[in-house]
Scaffold this motif. Structure first.
Motif, PDB file in Angstrom:
ATOM      1  N   THR A  51      44.448  46.000  48.454  1.00 27.58           N
ATOM      2  CA  THR A  51      42.930  45.905  48.417  1.00 27.58           C
ATOM      3  C   THR A  51      42.151  46.127  46.949  1.00 27.58           C
ATOM      4  N   SER A  52      42.818  47.007  46.318  1.00 26.93           N
ATOM      5  CA  SER A  52      42.021  47.538  44.982  1.00 26.93           C
ATOM      6  C   SER A  52      42.829  48.140  44.069  1.00 26.93           C
ATOM      7  N   GLY A  53      42.614  48.379  42.777  1.00 29.56           N
ATOM      8  CA  GLY A  53      43.214  49.319  41.894  1.00 29.56           C
ATOM      9  C   GLY A  53      43.255  50.614  42.275  1.00 29.56           C
ATOM     10  N   HIS A  54      42.193  51.220  42.878  1.00 31.39           N
ATOM     11  CA  HIS A  54      42.086  52.286  43.381  1.00 31.39           C
ATOM     12  C   HIS A  54      43.114  52.726  44.454  1.00 31.39           C
ATOM     13  N   ALA A  55      43.095  51.910  45.300  1.00 29.91           N
ATOM     14  CA  ALA A  55      44.272  51.779  46.304  1.00 29.91           C
ATOM     15  C   ALA A  55      45.479  51.880  45.817  1.00 29.91           C
ATOM     16  N   TYR A  77      38.349  59.650  29.278  1.00 33.24           N
ATOM     17  CA  TYR A  77      37.785  58.385  28.941  1.00 33.24           C
ATOM     18  C   TYR A  77      38.576  57.519  29.964  1.00 33.24           C
ATOM     19  N   THR A  78      38.085  57.242  31.020  1.00 29.60           N
ATOM     20  CA  THR A  78      38.633  56.086  32.125  1.00 29.60           C
ATOM     21  C   THR A  78      37.698  55.996  33.225  1.00 29.60           C
ATOM     22  N   TYR A  79      37.519  55.111  33.932  1.00 29.68           N
ATOM     23  CA  TYR A  79      36.960  54.692  34.925  1.00 29.68           C
ATOM     24  C   TYR A  79      37.118  56.030  35.845  1.00 29.68           C
ATOM     25  N   ILE A  80      36.221  56.501  36.649  1.00 29.64           N
ATOM     26  CA  ILE A  80      36.222  57.789  37.392  1.00 29.64           C
ATOM     27  C   ILE A  80      37.154  57.559  38.557  1.00 29.64           C
ATOM     28  N   SER A  81      37.463  56.352  38.966  1.00 31.55           N
ATOM     29  CA  SER A  81      38.550  55.943  40.047  1.00 31.55           C
ATOM     30  C   SER A  81      39.798  56.681  39.641  1.00 31.55           C
ATOM     31  N   THR A  82      40.233  56.621  38.277  1.00 33.20           N
ATOM     32  CA  THR A  82      41.460  57.367  38.248  1.00 33.20           C
ATOM     33  C   THR A  82      41.670  58.861  38.720  1.00 33.20           C
ATOM     34  N   PRO A 122      48.388  57.993  32.261  1.00 28.85           N
ATOM     35  CA  PRO A 122      47.839  57.099  31.061  1.00 28.85           C
ATOM     36  C   PRO A 122      46.905  56.006  31.472  1.00 28.85           C
ATOM     37  N   VAL A 123      45.886  55.649  30.707  1.00 24.85           N
ATOM     38  CA  VAL A 123      45.171  54.672  31.121  1.00 24.85           C
ATOM     39  C   VAL A 123      45.209  53.578  30.201  1.00 24.85           C
ATOM     40  N   HIS A 124      45.460  52.248  30.128  1.00 20.50           N
ATOM     41  CA  HIS A 124      45.373  51.346  29.125  1.00 20.50           C
ATOM     42  C   HIS A 124      43.901  50.731  29.082  1.00 20.50           C
ATOM     43  N   GLU A 148      51.062  54.653  35.393  1.00 20.18           N
ATOM     44  CA  GLU A 148      50.300  53.839  34.462  1.00 20.18           C
ATOM     45  C   GLU A 148      49.148  53.436  35.148  1.00 20.18           C
ATOM     46  N   ASP A 149      47.776  53.480  34.731  1.00 19.38           N
ATOM     47  CA  ASP A 149      46.551  52.924  35.119  1.00 19.38           C
ATOM     48  C   ASP A 149      46.530  51.725  34.153  1.00 19.38           C
ATOM     49  N   ALA A 150      46.954  50.436  34.623  1.00 21.02           N
ATOM     50  CA  ALA A 150      46.947  49.436  33.826  1.00 21.02           C
ATOM     51  C   ALA A 150      45.617  48.442  34.512  1.00 21.02           C
ATOM     52  N   CYS A 151      44.733  48.803  35.149  1.00 21.48           N
ATOM     53  CA  CYS A 151      43.531  48.364  35.871  1.00 21.48           C
ATOM     54  C   CYS A 151      42.831  47.520  34.831  1.00 21.48           C
ATOM     55  N   GLN A 152      42.584  47.812  33.703  1.00 22.07           N
ATOM     56  CA  GLN A 152      41.917  47.137  32.778  1.00 22.07           C
ATOM     57  C   GLN A 152      42.722  46.280  31.800  1.00 22.07           C
ATOM     58  N   ALA A 153      44.031  46.135  32.297  1.00 21.47           N
ATOM     59  CA  ALA A 153      45.021  45.575  31.071  1.00 21.47           C
ATOM     60  C   ALA A 153      46.070  44.795  32.062  1.00 21.47           C
ATOM     61  N   LEU A 172      47.612  47.713  39.072  1.00 24.34           N
ATOM     62  CA  LEU A 172      46.658  46.708  38.318  1.00 24.34           C
ATOM     63  C   LEU A 172      45.511  46.664  39.163  1.00 24.34           C
ATOM     64  N   SER A 173      44.307  46.234  38.526  1.00 22.03           N
ATOM     65  CA  SER A 173      43.400  45.905  39.415  1.00 22.03           C
ATOM     66  C   SER A 173      42.906  44.270  39.243  1.00 22.03           C
ATOM     67  N   PHE A 174      42.350  43.638  40.210  1.00 31.06           N
ATOM     68  CA  PHE A 174      41.962  42.330  40.338  1.00 31.06           C
ATOM     69  C   PHE A 174      40.361  42.346  40.772  1.00 31.06           C
ATOM     70  N   ASN A 175      39.641  43.140  40.416  1.00 29.58           N
ATOM     71  CA  ASN A 175      38.352  43.479  40.648  1.00 29.58           C
ATOM     72  C   ASN A 175      37.616  42.289  39.787  1.00 29.58           C
ATOM     73  N   TYR A 176      36.347  41.874  40.066  1.00 25.21           N
ATOM     74  CA  TYR A 176      35.736  40.880  39.477  1.00 25.21           C
ATOM     75  C   TYR A 176      35.679  41.149  37.750  1.00 25.21           C
ATOM     76  N   PHE A 177      35.851  42.358  37.285  1.00 25.00           N
ATOM     77  CA  PHE A 177      35.645  42.586  35.916  1.00 25.00           C
ATOM     78  C   PHE A 177      36.863  42.329  35.190  1.00 25.00           C
ATOM     79  N   LYS A 178      37.977  42.109  36.026  1.00 29.51           N
ATOM     80  CA  LYS A 178      39.256  42.567  35.573  1.00 29.51           C
ATOM     81  C   LYS A 178      39.636  41.059  34.896  1.00 29.51           C
ATOM     82  N   ILE A 179      40.710  40.982  33.911  1.00 26.89           N
ATOM     83  CA  ILE A 179      41.382  39.834  33.496  1.00 26.89           C
ATOM     84  C   ILE A 179      41.742  38.634  34.338  1.00 26.89           C
TER      85      ILE A 179
HETATM   86  C1  LIG Z   1      40.587  52.332  34.443  1.00 22.59           C
HETATM   87  C2  LIG Z   1      40.625  51.795  36.003  1.00 22.59           C
HETATM   88  N1  LIG Z   1      41.150  52.444  36.986  1.00 22.59           N
HETATM   89  C3  LIG Z   1      40.893  52.188  38.267  1.00 22.59           C
HETATM   90  C4  LIG Z   1      40.140  51.190  38.368  1.00 22.59           C
HETATM   91  C5  LIG Z   1      39.921  50.948  40.029  1.00 22.59           C
HETATM   92  O1  LIG Z   1      40.226  49.604  40.358  1.00 22.59           O
HETATM   93  P1  LIG Z   1      39.342  49.016  41.571  1.00 22.59           P
HETATM   94  O2  LIG Z   1      37.704  48.755  41.214  1.00 22.59           O
HETATM   95  O3  LIG Z   1      39.877  47.698  41.800  1.00 22.59           O
HETATM   96  O4  LIG Z   1      39.651  49.732  42.830  1.00 22.59           O
HETATM   97  C6  LIG Z   1      39.271  50.478  37.867  1.00 22.59           C
HETATM   98  C7  LIG Z   1      38.263  49.496  37.946  1.00 22.59           C
HETATM   99  O5  LIG Z   1      37.346  49.474  37.239  1.00 22.59           O
HETATM  100  C8  LIG Z   1      39.515  50.975  36.246  1.00 22.59           C
HETATM  101  O6  LIG Z   1      38.761  50.161  35.394  1.00 22.59           O
END
Ligand SMILES: Cc1ncc(COP(=O)(O)O)c(C=O)c1O
Length: 390
Positions: A51-55, A77-82, A122-124, A148-153, A172-179
């Motif tokens: 369902t999500s990158g967080h998942a 420096y990464t999205y709080i989700s990490t 590591p977050v890309h 690896e957190d490649a959610c933005q990559a 990986l993440s495929f939310n609206y803001f991703k590639i």
């Molecule tokens: C670096 C990073 N990790 C994790 C996530 C979580 O991804 P998602 O929003 O698909 O749960 C995001 C989403 O913005 C992100 O930017």
């Protein structure tokens, strides 16, 4: 999300008309086809579409056997989700500095390792590849896992290998803001069969028990997990998005290079661990002071953003983490668990000064893969004029 169109609409229509919208047991197998496509495109043995990158991060941590009593190093420096994913797994996020590339500092990772460290993430960030050679060496020397957190990559690479396939597992993440995107979505990639089995069970614990034969041949026994299963509608969109990925990346990289060349004599760029593999989404400048960075970002036609202003991407704004509110129910809160008693970190706003300094002196300018020569020339003219006026 950069490109979406008639192909996605046609696939979506087909799935709706079939009324087979559930991931498992449908006649369409859209989600399975996304997983096959991901394995092929990324060169991974296993993938799970969820369902999500967080998942994906949580499933990866659970599969690595991370839990209470463990420390996991994450960048400041990464999205709080990490960091939240670490807490969701019951472990303690240990916050480390980023280096001048704005990705996890190998030097600070070394300083943050303790006998409790079980993994690092590591977050890309912004599609900038981390220094994976150095981080993997540290992981090997200290016997710790790398998620690896490649959610933005999505689709980026480091020395020719796709981001997310270098460590033990990658998200990986495929939310609206991703590639690439289906509105929401994510994937976990791994070559490790045991991790795959555990993550598959965790991400779909109820449905796996009831539908299909997905666990046949598994050595891992079922356990209670979550429901992070995606659906056939999103999968139909993702199948097409995957076919667009390399074309989007090629155009992003081409346009980023063009812009860089256009201002190279005037600008200092944020250094890269691998400019070839960088996703190309973001042209990143470095200045000697925050004042200059702000003047540049707000100059006419620049449209720049300072990463220090990107809210929950900066550790000082991770309120639930900084205030150690790890769960709704106190007994489920990892910050209050007996197993974590001796390793609850002392989070302070000034704990990563280098990160704060670098974020305040950097400026991002977004790259558009669909811009042609005229738009790029206009952008270069605005950037040059802003740089010259500092
Ligand atoms: C670096 C990073 N990790 C994790 C996530 C979580 O991804 P998602 O929003 O698909 O749960 C995001 C989403 O913005 C992100 O930017």
């Amino acid at each position: 999300m950069y490109r979406i169109g008639q192909e996605e609409i046609a696939e979506l229509t087909r799935v709706i008309e079939s009324r087979n919208m559930f991931k498992i047991n449908s006649g369409l197998q859209e989600s399975r086809r996304v997983e096959e496509g991901l394995c092929e495109l990324f060169g991974a043995k296993h993938s799970i579409y969820l369902t999500s990158g967080h998942a994906a991060l949580v499933a990866g941590l659970v599969a690595l056997g991370i839990g209470p009593g463990d420390e996991v190093i994450v960048p400041a420096y990464t999205y709080i989700s990490t960091a939240m994913a670490v807490v969701e797994a019951g472990a303690m996020p240990v916050i480390a500095e980023v280096d001048e590339t704005l990705t996890l500092s190998p030097e600070d990772v070394r300083k943050k390792i303790t006998p409790h460290t079980k993994a690092m993430i590591p977050v890309h960030i912004q599609g900038f590849p981390c220094n994976m050679d150095a981080l993997m060496e540290i992981a090997r020397e200290n016997n710790i896992a790398v998620l690896e957190d490649a959610c933005q990559a999505d689709g980026g690479a480091y020395k020719g290998k796709r981001l997310g396939t270098i460590g033990n597992a990658g998200a990986l993440s495929f939310n609206y803001f991703k590639i690439i995107s289906a509105g929401e979505g994510g994937a976990l990639l791994t070559d490790d069969r045991k991790l795959f089995e555990r993550a598959l069970i965790y991400h779909d614990a109820g449905a796996i028990a009831f539908f299909g034969d997905q666990m046949s041949g598994f050595e891992t026994e079922g356990f209670c997990g979550s429901e992070y299963r995606s659906n056939e509608l999103c999968a139909a969109v993702m199948r097409i998005q995957l076919t667009r990925l390399d074309g989007i990346l090629a155009d992003l990289r081409k346009n980023k290079r063009y812009l860089m060349e256009g201002v190279a004599d005037l600008a200092q760029f944020v250094p890269s661990n691998d400019l070839e593999g960088d996703c190309g989404t973001t042209l990143a400048f470095r200045f000697e002071s925050e004042e200059k960075a702000r003047a540049f970002a707000t100059a006419p036609g620049v449209g720049g953003t300072l990463p220090i202003d990107t809210g929950r991407h900066v550790y000082t704004n991770w309120e639930p983490i900084m205030k150690k509110r790890g769960a709704c129910h106190p007994a489920m809160d990892p910050f209050k668990m007996e197993a974590n008693r001796d390793i609850v970190p002392d989070y302070r706003a000034d704990m990563c000064p280098e990160t704060l300094d670098l974020l305040a002196r950097s400026v991002y300018v977004g790259v558009n893969p669909d811009h042609g020569a005229r738009e790029l020339q206009e952008k270069i003219a605005a950037l040059r004029s802003a740089l010259q006026s500092l």
